[in-house]
Write a protein that holds these residues in place. Structure first.
Motif, short mmCIF file in Angstrom:
data_model
loop_
_atom_site.label_atom_id
_atom_site.label_comp_id
_atom_site.label_asym_id
_atom_site.label_seq_id
_atom_site.Cartn_x
_atom_site.Cartn_y
_atom_site.Cartn_z
N SER A 48 45.70 10.82 94.20
CA SER A 48 46.45 12.25 94.30
C SER A 48 45.48 13.45 94.68
CB SER A 48 46.86 12.49 92.83
OG SER A 48 47.49 13.93 92.94
N GLU A 49 46.36 14.23 95.79
CA GLU A 49 45.48 15.38 96.07
C GLU A 49 45.10 16.23 95.13
OE1 GLU A 49 48.75 18.01 98.01
OE2 GLU A 49 49.09 16.11 98.51
N TYR A 50 45.65 16.16 93.76
CA TYR A 50 45.56 17.18 92.85
C TYR A 50 44.46 16.92 91.95
CZ TYR A 50 50.13 18.45 94.51
OH TYR A 50 51.05 18.72 95.17
N LEU A 51 43.64 15.82 92.18
CA LEU A 51 42.46 15.42 91.31
C LEU A 51 41.46 16.08 91.95
CD1 LEU A 51 41.06 14.24 88.79
CD2 LEU A 51 40.92 11.91 90.21
N ASP A 52 40.83 17.05 91.53
CA ASP A 52 39.82 18.03 92.09
C ASP A 52 38.21 17.14 92.33
OD1 ASP A 52 38.19 19.91 93.24
OD2 ASP A 52 39.02 21.39 91.93
N THR A 53 37.98 16.90 93.23
CA THR A 53 36.48 16.13 93.47
C THR A 53 35.40 17.01 92.64
OG1 THR A 53 36.25 16.83 95.82
CG2 THR A 53 37.08 14.71 95.20
N VAL A 54 35.47 18.44 92.60
CA VAL A 54 34.44 19.22 92.20
C VAL A 54 34.19 18.87 90.67
CG1 VAL A 54 34.75 21.04 93.76
CG2 VAL A 54 35.71 21.48 91.59
N VAL A 55 35.09 18.27 90.23
CA VAL A 55 34.89 17.68 88.54
C VAL A 55 33.53 17.05 88.48
CG1 VAL A 55 37.24 17.96 88.06
CG2 VAL A 55 36.13 15.90 88.73
N ILE A 56 33.19 16.45 89.32
CA ILE A 56 31.86 15.72 89.22
C ILE A 56 30.77 16.65 89.42
CG2 ILE A 56 32.83 13.51 89.20
CD1 ILE A 56 32.06 13.31 92.03
N ASN A 57 30.91 17.73 90.08
CA ASN A 57 29.66 18.74 90.46
C ASN A 57 29.32 19.62 89.11
OD1 ASN A 57 28.25 20.89 91.07
ND2 ASN A 57 29.68 21.37 92.71
N LYS B 192 30.38 8.90 89.13
CA LYS B 192 31.19 8.99 90.37
C LYS B 192 32.01 7.71 90.14
CE LYS B 192 32.20 9.89 94.73
NZ LYS B 192 33.49 10.67 94.62
N ALA B 193 31.58 6.35 89.80
CA ALA B 193 32.43 5.30 89.75
C ALA B 193 33.35 5.46 88.89
CB ALA B 193 31.34 4.09 89.28
N PHE B 194 33.28 6.00 87.75
CA PHE B 194 34.51 6.23 86.70
C PHE B 194 35.46 7.11 87.43
CE2 PHE B 194 36.57 8.24 83.10
CZ PHE B 194 37.23 7.03 82.67
N PHE B 195 34.82 8.42 87.90
CA PHE B 195 35.93 9.10 88.88
C PHE B 195 36.69 8.36 89.71
CE2 PHE B 195 37.09 11.58 92.66
CZ PHE B 195 37.43 12.70 91.74
N ASN B 196 36.19 7.65 90.48
CA ASN B 196 36.80 6.83 91.53
C ASN B 196 37.64 6.03 90.94
OD1 ASN B 196 35.36 7.97 93.40
ND2 ASN B 196 33.85 6.46 93.69
N ILE B 197 37.70 5.13 89.66
CA ILE B 197 38.57 4.67 88.97
C ILE B 197 39.83 5.28 88.72
CG2 ILE B 197 39.28 3.43 86.90
CD1 ILE B 197 36.04 2.10 87.31
N CYS B 198 39.55 6.57 88.27
CA CYS B 198 40.61 7.61 87.76
C CYS B 198 41.36 7.79 88.90
CB CYS B 198 39.94 8.79 87.22
SG CYS B 198 39.19 8.45 85.39
N HIS B 199 40.78 8.21 90.10
CA HIS B 199 41.26 8.52 91.23
C HIS B 199 42.49 7.41 91.68
CE1 HIS B 199 40.78 10.81 95.27
NE2 HIS B 199 42.06 11.31 94.44
N ASP B 200 41.82 5.98 91.52
CA ASP B 200 42.81 4.95 91.94
C ASP B 200 44.19 4.92 91.07
OD1 ASP B 200 40.97 4.50 94.10
OD2 ASP B 200 40.16 2.68 92.96
#
Length: 100
Positions: free
Chosen positions: A50-59, A37-45
């Motif tokens: 962007s609204e196009y980065l889908d948060t379900v990727v970490i599901n 989740k922390a790495f995902f947050n870095i990527c999101h930053d």
């Protein structure tokens, strides 16, 4: 995102599922889901939230569509994507995914 991963020398693969893009980033084995989740947050930053980065990727129940399989809903193939394909643009990628 792809350019940033290249700059940071993160090994990764990209696939077009027939409806969207998936990036698979390789690294050390995470000891907890919080690290993922922390790495995902870095990527999101990196891509300015962007609204196009889908948060379900970490599901973990929705990890990915299998490459070279057919997506019936999209009537396209899930295909691996290269930097050259990304540069060529979406119309080229769509043609590639129709052909399989």
């Amino acid at each position: 995102m792809h350019r940033w991963l290249l700059e940071k020398e993160y090994k990764h693969n990209i696939a077009f599922s027939g409806r969207g893009f998936h990036m698979f980033v390789y690294g050390e084995v995470a000891k907890s889901f919080r690290q993922v989740k922390a790495f995902f947050n870095i990527c999101h930053d990196v891509i300015n939230k962007s609204e196009y980065l889908d948060t379900v990727v970490i599901n973990t129940s929705r990890l990915r569509r299998i490459q070279n399989s057919y997506h019936l809903g999209a009537s396209r193939w899930c295909i691996p994507i290269t930097s050259k394909d990304l540069t060529a643009g979406l119309p080229t990628i769509l043609k590639l995914s129709e052909a399989g």
